[in-house]
Design a protein around this motif. Structure first.
Motif, PDB file in Angstrom:
ATOM      1  N   GLN A 198       0.831  -1.209   0.000  1.00 29.49           N
ATOM      2  CA  GLN A 198       0.000   0.000   0.000  1.00 29.49           C
ATOM      3  C   GLN A 198       0.866   1.261   0.000  1.00 29.49           C
ATOM      4  O   GLN A 198       0.627   2.188  -0.772  1.00 29.49           O
ATOM      5  N   ASP A 199       1.887   1.279   0.848  1.00 31.32           N
ATOM      6  CA  ASP A 199       2.737   2.470   0.942  1.00 31.32           C
ATOM      7  C   ASP A 199       3.549   2.679  -0.331  1.00 31.32           C
ATOM      8  O   ASP A 199       3.794   3.822  -0.737  1.00 31.32           O
ATOM      9  N   MET A 220      -0.995  -4.432   3.557  1.00 27.79           N
ATOM     10  CA  MET A 220      -0.792  -3.423   4.602  1.00 27.79           C
ATOM     11  C   MET A 220       0.147  -3.929   5.685  1.00 27.79           C
ATOM     12  O   MET A 220      -0.060  -5.006   6.226  1.00 27.79           O
ATOM     13  N   THR A 223       2.702   0.151  11.339  1.00 25.24           N
ATOM     14  CA  THR A 223       3.707   1.185  11.609  1.00 25.24           C
ATOM     15  C   THR A 223       3.773   1.382  13.119  1.00 25.24           C
ATOM     16  O   THR A 223       2.894   0.930  13.852  1.00 25.24           O
ATOM     17  N   LYS A 224       4.826   2.065  13.554  1.00 19.74           N
ATOM     18  CA  LYS A 224       4.998   2.289  14.989  1.00 19.74           C
ATOM     19  C   LYS A 224       5.325   3.759  15.218  1.00 19.74           C
ATOM     20  O   LYS A 224       6.247   4.293  14.598  1.00 19.74           O
ATOM     21  N   LEU A 242      -0.526  -6.684   8.364  1.00 18.62           N
ATOM     22  CA  LEU A 242      -1.901  -6.502   8.847  1.00 18.62           C
ATOM     23  C   LEU A 242      -2.888  -7.196   7.913  1.00 18.62           C
ATOM     24  O   LEU A 242      -3.858  -7.806   8.360  1.00 18.62           O
ATOM     25  N   PRO A 251     -11.488  -8.566  -1.250  1.00 16.58           N
ATOM     26  CA  PRO A 251     -12.769  -8.106  -0.671  1.00 16.58           C
ATOM     27  C   PRO A 251     -12.644  -7.708   0.798  1.00 16.58           C
ATOM     28  O   PRO A 251     -13.276  -6.747   1.245  1.00 16.58           O
ATOM     29  N   GLU A 252     -11.798  -8.413   1.553  1.00 17.09           N
ATOM     30  CA  GLU A 252     -11.617  -8.049   2.964  1.00 17.09           C
ATOM     31  C   GLU A 252     -10.976  -6.665   3.089  1.00 17.09           C
ATOM     32  O   GLU A 252     -11.377  -5.855   3.932  1.00 17.09           O
ATOM     33  N   HIS A 255     -13.559  -3.994   2.258  1.00 11.30           N
ATOM     34  CA  HIS A 255     -14.432  -3.704   3.405  1.00 11.30           C
ATOM     35  C   HIS A 255     -13.695  -2.847   4.434  1.00 11.30           C
ATOM     36  O   HIS A 255     -14.241  -1.864   4.946  1.00 11.30           O
ATOM     37  N   LEU A 256     -12.455  -3.204   4.725  1.00  3.55           N
ATOM     38  CA  LEU A 256     -11.692  -2.481   5.745  1.00  3.55           C
ATOM     39  C   LEU A 256     -11.487  -1.023   5.359  1.00  3.55           C
ATOM     40  O   LEU A 256     -11.694  -0.116   6.167  1.00  3.55           O
ATOM     41  N   MET A 257     -11.101  -0.777   4.123  1.00  5.09           N
ATOM     42  CA  MET A 257     -10.690   0.570   3.725  1.00  5.09           C
ATOM     43  C   MET A 257     -11.832   1.413   3.162  1.00  5.09           C
ATOM     44  O   MET A 257     -11.785   2.634   3.224  1.00  5.09           O
TER      45      MET A 257
END
Lengths: 346, 346
Positions: A198-199, A220, A223-224, A242, A251-252, A255-257
Motif C-alpha cells: 500500500q505504501d 498493509m 507502523t509504529k 496486517l 474483498p476483505e 471492506h476495511l478501507m
C-alpha cells in the motif's frame, strides 16, 4: 430580377454547402472529442463499459446508482501497468538489497542476500517465497515512512525497465488511464486494490493514475509511532503484516478501507477472482472485467488460458476464463480491444 | 410646483426609509447567514477555527494548503457525541448479550455473561477489561457484516439514553456538526478517528455526521470471505484485532487509512493526545483542539484536570491540559465556548 435571384440562390447554395461541410467537420470533431475512450477499439469490451456507465448514472434508469455509492476498484500489476517478467516492487526490493547490505555489512554473506548480490539471475529466480519475504522485510520495513517514500520516489526517477528502457511509471496502460478518467468524470471514485504494498503504490498513484493515497488499498504493514532525537514524532514501518491484499484479502481489504461493495472491478489474474466475484454479487448492474494478456508483440502474452506456461506472475488459468464467461464478466483482449497500449507509442 | 416637489420629496424620503430598513434587515440576515458557527460563542476557540480556515484556504496566504491535502480528523466519543457515563458502543454490547445467550444458551451460566444478564449495575461496572473483551468478541463478531449493520441500525432506532431519553444519535454536539460542515464547505475532508469499532460507527456516520464509511477510521477487526448456502459470497466479522485505534493507534490508523498527516485534529482525552501531537508536528499552520467537559448542568463535567475523579471514560488529566497550553493546542470549554450543545435544546 431572374439574374439576381439566381445569384442569390447560388450564394445560398454555396453557403449551405459550406455550412454542411462545416457541420460535418464540426460533427466529426465533436464525435472524436466526445469519445472518452479513444484508445479502445469498438467492440464488446468498450460497449460494456459505456453501457454500464449509462445504466448507473442516468437518473431515469431503474439501475441508477447514487453518486456516494459509485465505487470502482482496480488491481494494479497487470491491470494498470506491466507486471512481466517480474513485479516492479520486487525489482525495487532487489535493487535496495545493495543499500541495505551497505548499512548492515553482516548480511553480505547471509542468504538470500548473498544470492541477490551475486547478480545471478537464474539463482535469484529460484529463491523461495520464504526468501522473498526476508528480502521484502529487509527492504520495505525498519525505516521511517518519510524515508521510505523518498527512497521509492528517487528509485522511480532513475530505474528503467529492461525492455522499453523507460521509467516504470511510463509502463501504464493508456486505455486504463482513459477508463479511470471516464469513470471519475461520471462520479465514480476510483480505488486501486493491489497485492502490492500500500505504501509503495501511494508514492506515485496520485501523479500517475490521479488516485490519491487514501484511495489506495494494498498489502498493509503495521507502523509504529515514535520520536526522533529532537523529539519530533514519526512513524516507522514495521515487519508486521496486517492484511495480505490478494485473493480473499481483496474483498476483505475493500471492506476495511472503503466499507462499500464496488459497482465495478477490474483485474487480470486469479488473485483478483474474489474481488470480481464480490463485486458481481451486489444488487443492480455491476461490471467485472478481466484483462487478458494476449499481445506478445506490443506487451506480453502469458498464462495457462492461452496454453502458455504459468510464470506465477499474473496467473490467468482456463478455469478463470471459463468462470468469467459463465458469470458475465467481460474479458478484455489487449490485442483486439486496445488500439494503443502505452502513451509513449506513436 | 412647490406642492408637487414636496410630495416628491416625501415619496423619496419614504422610499429611502423603506430602502434603509430593507437594507438593515437584509444586512442582518446576511450577517446571520454568513456566521457558519452560530452555536459557538465569540472567543478564542471560535476565532482559532476561523483563522485556521482563512490561513489555509486563502490562495494568497503563505500557509495555503492545496485542497487534496486538507484533512481534518475527529475523535468521536466525547468529541462529536456524549460518552458519559458509558460509551454508547458498550451499552450496545451489553444490550446484545441477551440475544447472544438466546442463540447460545450455554453462555447463560458463564462469566462475564452471567453478571451482565443479572442486570446488577455495580457488578457490571466492576467487570475487568478481559471480561469486557469477551463481551465485545461475543457481540461484535461471528456474524456477517450485513447482519451486524442491520442489528446496530435497529438498536439505534429503539435504544434511548437514560438521562435525556433520546436516541443516542441525537446526543451529538451541534457546535461540532457546524464545525464539520464549515470545514467541508472550505474543501476539507472530515474523518472520524475513533477508538470505537470502525464498523459500528460506519452504520450511522453518513446520516448523523455527513461522514461516509470510507472516512471512518476506528478500531479495526478482521473479516473472512465465505459463501452462504446459495453460494453467494459474504464477509464474516472475525474476533481478530487488526488495529486498536487509540493512543499511538490513532496516528498509525491515520497513516493506514488516509496516508496523509492531518491539518486539523479534534479530541477530548488522553487517547487523542498522540493524534493531536502528530497533527501539530506537520509543517505550516495546523490546528489541534481539545474539548473540555466542564458543563455538568448541560452535559457532564469530568476528569482530573478539573479536580474531579478519573472515571476512565474520556480521561482528561492535568498533564494533558498543561501540554495543550504549552504546545498551542486550543482547549474548548463546553461551558464558555458553546452557546448551545444539542440540536434538541430550545
Amino acid at each position: 430580377m431572374r439574374s439576381s435571384r439566381r445569384t442569390f440562390l447560388k450564394h445560398l447554395l454555396a453557403f449551405a454547402t459550406t455550412f454542411r461541410l462545416f457541420m460535418t467537420v464540426a460533427g466529426a470533431q465533436s464525435a472524436a472529442q466526445s469519445d472518452p475512450l479513444p484508445s479502445w477499439n469498438d467492440g464488446p469490451a468498450k460497449q460494456a463499459i459505456v453501457e454500464f456507465v449509462q445504466k448507473t448514472t442516468d437518473k431515469s434508469s431503474p439501475t441508477f446508482v447514487p453518486q456516494e455509492e459509485r465505487i470502482a476498484t482496480f488491481d494494479q500489476d497487470g491491470t494498470l501497468w506491466v507486471e512481466h517478467p517480474i513485479y516492479t516492487q520486487v525489482v525495487y526490493c532487489l535493487d535496495r538489497v545493495t543499500a541495505v547490505v551497505k548499512e548492515k555489512p553482516e548480511l553480505a554473506n547471509v542468504e538470500p542476500f548473498k544470492t541477490v548480490l551475486s547478480g545471478d539471475r537464474e539463482a535469484i529466480a529460484k529463491l523461495s517465497m520464504h526468501d522473498l519475504f526476508k528480502i521484502l522485510d529487509a527492504t520495505l520495513t525498519g525505516m521511517s515512512v518519510d524515508d521510505f517514500n523518498a527512497e521509492v520516489k528517487k528509485w522511480l526517477e532513475t530505474a528503467r525497465d529492461p525492455r522499453w528502457k523507460r521509467r516504470y511509471t511510463e509502463l501504464t496502460y493508456l486505455p486504463m488511464i482513459e477508463l479511470l478518467k471516464y469513470l471519475r468524470a461520471n462520479g465514480y471514485r476510483t480505488y486501486i486494490v493491489t497485492g502490492g504494498g500500500q505504501d509503495f503504490v501511494r508514492v506515485y498513484s496520485e501523479e500517475v493514475y490521479g488516485i490519491p493515497p487514501e484511495q489506495v488499498v494494498g498489502t498493509m504493514g503495521g507502523t509504529k509511532y515514535g520520536y526522533d532525537k529532537e523529539g519530533k514524532p514519526f512513524l516507522t514501518k514495521e515487519p508486521k503484516l496486517l492484511l495480505n491484499d490478494d485473493n480473499a484479502g481483496k474483498p476483505e481489504g475493500i471492506h476495511l478501507m472503503i466499507g462499500r461493495q464496488p459497482y465495478a472491478a477490474f483485474g487480470n489474474s486469479t488473485g483478483d477472482r474474489l474481488m470480481l466475484e464480490y463485486t458481481k454479487a451486489g444488487d443492480g448492474v455491476r461490471l467485472a472485467m478481466l484483462i487478458f494478456h494476449d499481445d506478445a508483440p506490443r506487451e506480453y502474452a502469458y498464462g495457462p488460458a492461452q496454453g502458455l506456461p504459468d510464470t506465477r506472475v499474473g496467473t490467468f488459468t482456463q478455469e478463470l476464463y471459463d468462470e468469467a464467461k459463465k458469470d458475465g464478466w467481460i474479458v478484455i483482449s489487449m490485442k483486439n480491444d486496445w488500439k494503443r497500449i502505452f502513451a509513449f507509442e506513436n
